[in-house]
Write a protein that holds these residues in place. Sequence first.
Motif, mmCIF file in Angstrom:
data_model
loop_
_atom_site.group_PDB
_atom_site.id
_atom_site.type_symbol
_atom_site.label_atom_id
_atom_site.label_comp_id
_atom_site.label_asym_id
_atom_site.label_seq_id
_atom_site.Cartn_x
_atom_site.Cartn_y
_atom_site.Cartn_z
ATOM 1 N N LYS A 1 0.813 -1.214 0.000
ATOM 2 C CA LYS A 1 0.000 0.000 0.000
ATOM 3 C C LYS A 1 0.851 1.270 0.000
ATOM 4 O O LYS A 1 0.329 2.372 0.112
ATOM 5 N N GLY A 2 2.165 1.101 -0.109
ATOM 6 C CA GLY A 2 3.054 2.252 -0.200
ATOM 7 C C GLY A 2 3.351 2.927 1.127
ATOM 8 O O GLY A 2 3.830 4.066 1.153
ATOM 9 N N MET A 3 3.086 2.244 2.214
ATOM 10 C CA MET A 3 3.375 2.801 3.538
ATOM 11 C C MET A 3 4.860 2.635 3.855
ATOM 12 O O MET A 3 5.500 1.711 3.379
ATOM 13 N N ILE B 1 4.770 -2.928 15.132
ATOM 14 C CA ILE B 1 5.164 -2.394 13.838
ATOM 15 C C ILE B 1 4.817 -0.909 13.833
ATOM 16 O O ILE B 1 3.678 -0.524 14.114
ATOM 17 N N ILE B 2 5.811 -0.090 13.533
ATOM 18 C CA ILE B 2 5.629 1.362 13.451
ATOM 19 C C ILE B 2 5.650 1.730 11.970
ATOM 20 O O ILE B 2 6.605 1.402 11.265
ATOM 21 N N PHE B 3 4.588 2.389 11.518
ATOM 22 C CA PHE B 3 4.442 2.656 10.089
ATOM 23 C C PHE B 3 3.699 3.955 9.855
ATOM 24 O O PHE B 3 3.053 4.484 10.762
ATOM 25 N N GLY B 4 3.783 4.457 8.638
ATOM 26 C CA GLY B 4 3.037 5.669 8.339
ATOM 27 C C GLY B 4 3.116 6.052 6.884
ATOM 28 O O GLY B 4 3.774 5.399 6.074
ATOM 29 N N ASN B 5 2.421 7.128 6.596
ATOM 30 C CA ASN B 5 2.393 7.688 5.254
ATOM 31 C C ASN B 5 2.136 9.186 5.404
ATOM 32 O O ASN B 5 1.093 9.582 5.934
ATOM 33 N N PRO B 6 3.061 10.032 4.947
ATOM 34 C CA PRO B 6 2.883 11.477 5.090
ATOM 35 C C PRO B 6 1.605 12.000 4.434
ATOM 36 O O PRO B 6 1.088 13.028 4.852
ATOM 37 N N LYS B 7 1.091 11.285 3.429
ATOM 38 C CA LYS B 7 -0.151 11.722 2.781
ATOM 39 C C LYS B 7 -1.324 11.669 3.748
ATOM 40 O O LYS B 7 -2.274 12.438 3.611
ATOM 41 N N ALA B 8 -1.268 10.771 4.717
ATOM 42 C CA ALA B 8 -2.338 10.663 5.712
ATOM 43 C C ALA B 8 -2.010 11.439 6.983
ATOM 44 O O ALA B 8 -2.850 12.161 7.517
ATOM 45 N N GLY B 9 -0.789 11.274 7.467
ATOM 46 C CA GLY B 9 -0.419 11.880 8.743
ATOM 47 C C GLY B 9 -0.250 13.389 8.706
ATOM 48 O O GLY B 9 -0.644 14.089 9.641
ATOM 49 N N ILE C 1 -6.503 -2.650 6.321
ATOM 50 C CA ILE C 1 -5.174 -3.261 6.425
ATOM 51 C C ILE C 1 -5.182 -4.363 7.481
ATOM 52 O O ILE C 1 -4.688 -5.468 7.247
ATOM 53 N N VAL C 2 -5.743 -4.066 8.631
ATOM 54 C CA VAL C 2 -5.774 -5.038 9.729
ATOM 55 C C VAL C 2 -6.635 -6.243 9.350
ATOM 56 O O VAL C 2 -6.265 -7.388 9.654
ATOM 57 N N LYS C 3 -7.734 -6.004 8.680
ATOM 58 C CA LYS C 3 -8.588 -7.120 8.252
ATOM 59 C C LYS C 3 -7.818 -8.062 7.318
ATOM 60 O O LYS C 3 -7.859 -9.280 7.467
ATOM 61 N N LEU C 4 -7.113 -7.491 6.347
ATOM 62 C CA LEU C 4 -6.335 -8.299 5.409
ATOM 63 C C LEU C 4 -5.228 -9.075 6.122
ATOM 64 O O LEU C 4 -4.943 -10.234 5.784
#
Length: 129
Positions: free
Chosen positions: A26-28, A53-61, A122-125
């Motif tokens: 998903k490009g995270m 797991i620490i993750f993110g995406n600047p487009k959302a955050g 994401i969590v469901k998958l």
Amino acid sequence: DGVVDVLSAFNVGETADRMEKILDEKGMTIFKRIKHSEGAAKVGIELRDTELIIFGNPKAGSPLMKCQQSVAIDLPQKALIWEDDKSNVWISYNDPNYLKTRHNISGCEEVISKIEKALAGIVKLASKE
């Protein structure tokens, strides 16, 4: 309490692997995967399987931080994958609506909704066969 818990059909390691793969697809950005139980074992403490797991995406955050900068203390996002005392495996994460309340965010309902839907998907998958 602001935490969403989702039961996983897989063990901790497999769930975390699936989560990483989905996030990557998903490009995270995956900043870190911390194996807490391994760290505990190094100091003689027995801990059921627990990974973060620490993750993110600047487009959302970034839009969320623009609405209320203090939310940055809770970003990037985190997913805790852990085994309970009955050998059930869970994925736990902060509910975006909790962050909205915690940081008194207003005028960002669309951003919160997008993040909420993305995390749930994401969590469901990662947790289902």
